[in-house]
Design an enzyme around this catalytic site. Structure first.
Site, short mmCIF file in Angstrom:
data_model
loop_
_atom_site.label_atom_id
_atom_site.label_comp_id
_atom_site.label_asym_id
_atom_site.label_seq_id
_atom_site.Cartn_x
_atom_site.Cartn_y
_atom_site.Cartn_z
N CYS A 52 0.81 -1.22 0.00
CA CYS A 52 0.00 0.00 0.00
C CYS A 52 0.84 1.27 0.00
O CYS A 52 0.50 2.25 -0.66
CB CYS A 52 -0.95 0.00 1.20
N ASP A 84 -4.07 -3.11 7.14
CA ASP A 84 -5.33 -3.73 7.55
C ASP A 84 -5.48 -5.11 6.91
O ASP A 84 -5.94 -6.06 7.53
CB ASP A 84 -6.50 -2.85 7.13
N GLU A 447 -11.59 -4.44 12.24
CA GLU A 447 -12.46 -4.66 11.10
C GLU A 447 -12.81 -6.14 11.02
O GLU A 447 -12.02 -6.99 11.40
CB GLU A 447 -11.79 -4.23 9.80
N SER A 473 -14.49 -3.49 7.03
CA SER A 473 -13.59 -3.04 5.98
C SER A 473 -14.39 -2.36 4.88
O SER A 473 -15.58 -2.63 4.70
CB SER A 473 -12.84 -4.24 5.40
#
Length: 557
Positions: A52, A84, A447, A473
């Protein structure tokens, strides 16, 4: 009076008494002329553990080139980030939301500690984006944000795939619908390189939001992470921050209530992540603006869903870029009177002026006309009721059911719920309740993508509902209510639910109710005891002691 572009750095670096500070800058290679220029912080969250943010140091170098070309002296600084996607379903996921506060704090500390005159904040994975905006608001120096860009989709058997497909494949595998070899083949190709998760999950939702609230240049974010144009975007961002500095425009000049409502509208119009409710509320709090959960429902209800983006739709973020990007989305909404067109952006133009420059690709159907929306109202819905007095958040971006009534299946933590799905003990009609996963109880408000994706993978996505005081999410789909507040750890009604209680979810009437009489709930509350903190020391314990309700953005006090 012209804006003093060195009003901060001159205090640290000018005059005989500041010779020691200057000597440190000579030690890292700066020349005397560079020390006399405005100091610009180029902050990023590069980390060698995930795709990311993996391109951020390269982007930082191009940003710094742009700053130098425009007469400033850039200095690179770095903070942390938590993936995440990698931590999902583990104890590590608790670190994600907590990292938002740590990232904001660290950028703020460095910004003050080195007396920077301006800042470019490069962001990527989910929490880095609101964290960067929160830090910019606190520092209140001229600042521009830059999103590192979306990952390209992978290709599996001739179809575009994202990490969402891998999560759902886990459920298919558990149900015997996918072989070991097929799962292995999919996981190897789903994420082909650098960039944040590819659809309108939390990262791309928030990247769109920071453009619509004016902190990032319109159209800068939808250019993909590995697109050759991204380097030019980064260079221009470096030039732009020097222009913003010369104009003396600060975040407090941009972050108005109208700007935040524009942010809500763009998330609603694209079927964006429910996490936008937490993050925009926290960002607004930094400039003294109180966003209520009802504000999200009001704006979303007035905004048509026009972005056909995954997970509820068909396309990924790079498709939106090819269609015309955020300028086209803004033009659609401005022309329909769905945005505050007069809100200012860092470029010095209003959002309406930026939208006027949109170029639509002929024949595209990623961003549809307002006159023929995918849905007449946006994707964010707030429910209240005796189970969520402070509210909860549901995303209605696809073809979800609008009502569900069924028996509660109660789980005290995410792992137990995932095990129940994997062991195939969840039945059609059930309402899964996952509690003690809120901001304080988790701590960190995990999440639940692992659980929701497993439900979809096993074919239960259309018949089972789920509610939690944790989060979902941006990749979650189905009838899922998150951010239930007050949370279980502080004695919220979700703490009082028992196995088999009937829960009613009524989206048209904005209700989430437990069909148990008030007298019985009072009896249960009288015997309820607060759970022991899961962490007694360290950052998790510190966060749990200071964090607010999800309805207040889960900010720390």
């Amino acid at each position: 009076m012209p804006y003093d572009t060195r009003q901060h750095s001159r205090v640290m670096l000018d005059g005989p008494g500041r010779a020691p500070a200057r000597s440190y800058l000579y030690a890292i290679g700066l020349e005397a002329e560079e020390i006399r220029r405005p100091l610009v912080m180029v902050a990023h969250s590069w980390i060698g553990t995930m795709p990311c943010n993996f391109n951020q140091r390269e982007l930082a170098a191009k940003v710094m080139d742009g700053v130098r070309a425009a007469g400033g002296t850039p200095l690179e600084v770095n903070t942390v980030s938590i993936s995440d996607g990698m931590s999902m379903g583990t104890e590590g996921m608790k670190a994600s939301l907590i990292s938002r506060e740590l990232i904001a704090d660290s950028i703020e500390l460095v910004g003050v500690g080195y007396s920077f005159d301006a800042a470019v904040i490069i962001v990527g994975c989910d929490k880095t984006i609101p964290a960067g905006a929160m830090a910019a608001a606190r520092l209140n120096i001229p600042a521009v944000m830059l999103y590192g860009g979306s990952i390209a989709p992978g290709s599996y058997r001739g179809h575009d795939v994202t990490v969402q497909d891998v999560f759902e494949a886990v459920g298919q595998h558990a149900a015997g619908k996918m072989t070991d070899a097929e799962l292995d083949a999919l996981e190897r190709v789903a994420c082909p390189g650098a960039g944040a998760c590819g659809a309108q999950y939390t990262a791309n939702t928030m990247a769109t939001v920071i453009e619509f609230i004016g902190l990032a240049a319109m159209g800068s974010g939808t250019v993909g992470a590995t697109d050759p144009r991204k380097e030019k975007v980064a260079f221009r961002t470096g030039e732009l921050v020097m222009d913003v500095l010369k104009r003396g425009v600060r975040p407090s000049d941009i972050l108005t209530r109208e700007a935040f409502e524009n942010g809500i509208a763009c998330a609603a119009a694209t079927g964006g992540s429910t996490n936008v409710v937490l993050h925009l509320t926290a960002m607004a709090a930094e400039v003294g603006i109180k966003l209520e959960v009802d504000d999200y429902d009001r704006v979303s209800n007035a905004t048509p869903l026009i972005g056909d983006l995954r997970p509820g739709g068909r396309y990924v973020a790079l498709d939106m870029d090819r269609a015309g990007g955020t300028p086209l989305l803004a033009k659609r909404l401005v022309d329909a009177g769905k945005l505050h067109g007069g809100a200012m952006t860092v470029t010095g133009k209003t959002i309406a002026e930026e939208a006027a420059a949109a170029v639509e690709t002929p024949g595209q159907d990623v961003i549809v006309p307002v006159e023929s929306p995918l849905k007449p109202t946006g994707g964010l819905v707030i429910l209240k009721g005796n189970l969520a007095p402070e509210g909860c958040v549901i995303k209605v971006a696809g073809h979800e059911r609008l009502e569900h009534r069924g028996p509660a299946r109660v789980f005290e933590r995410e792992e137990d719920a995932f095990a129940a799905v994997s062991e195939r003990t969840i039945r059609a009609g059930d309402v899964m309740v996952i509690r003690n996963e809120g901001p304080k109880g988790g701590p960190g408000m995990r999440e639940m993508l692992g659980v929701t994706a497993a439900l979809v993978g096993e074919g239960l996505g259309e018949t089972v509902a789920l509610l939690t005081d944790g989060r979902f999410s941006g990749a979650t789909r189905g009838l899922m209510a998150g951010h239930v507040a007050p949370e279980a750890a502080v004695g919220g009604p979700i703490a009082l639910v028992r196995e088999g209680d009937i829960i009613n979810i009524d989206i048209p009437n904005r209700r989430l109710d437990l069909e148990v009489g008030q007298a019985e709930l009072d009896r249960r509350k009288a015997t309820w005891k607060a759970p022991e903190p899961k962490y007694k020391r360290g950052v998790f314990a510190k966060y749990a002691r200071g964090v607010s309700s999800a309805s207040e953005g889960a900010v720390t006090r």
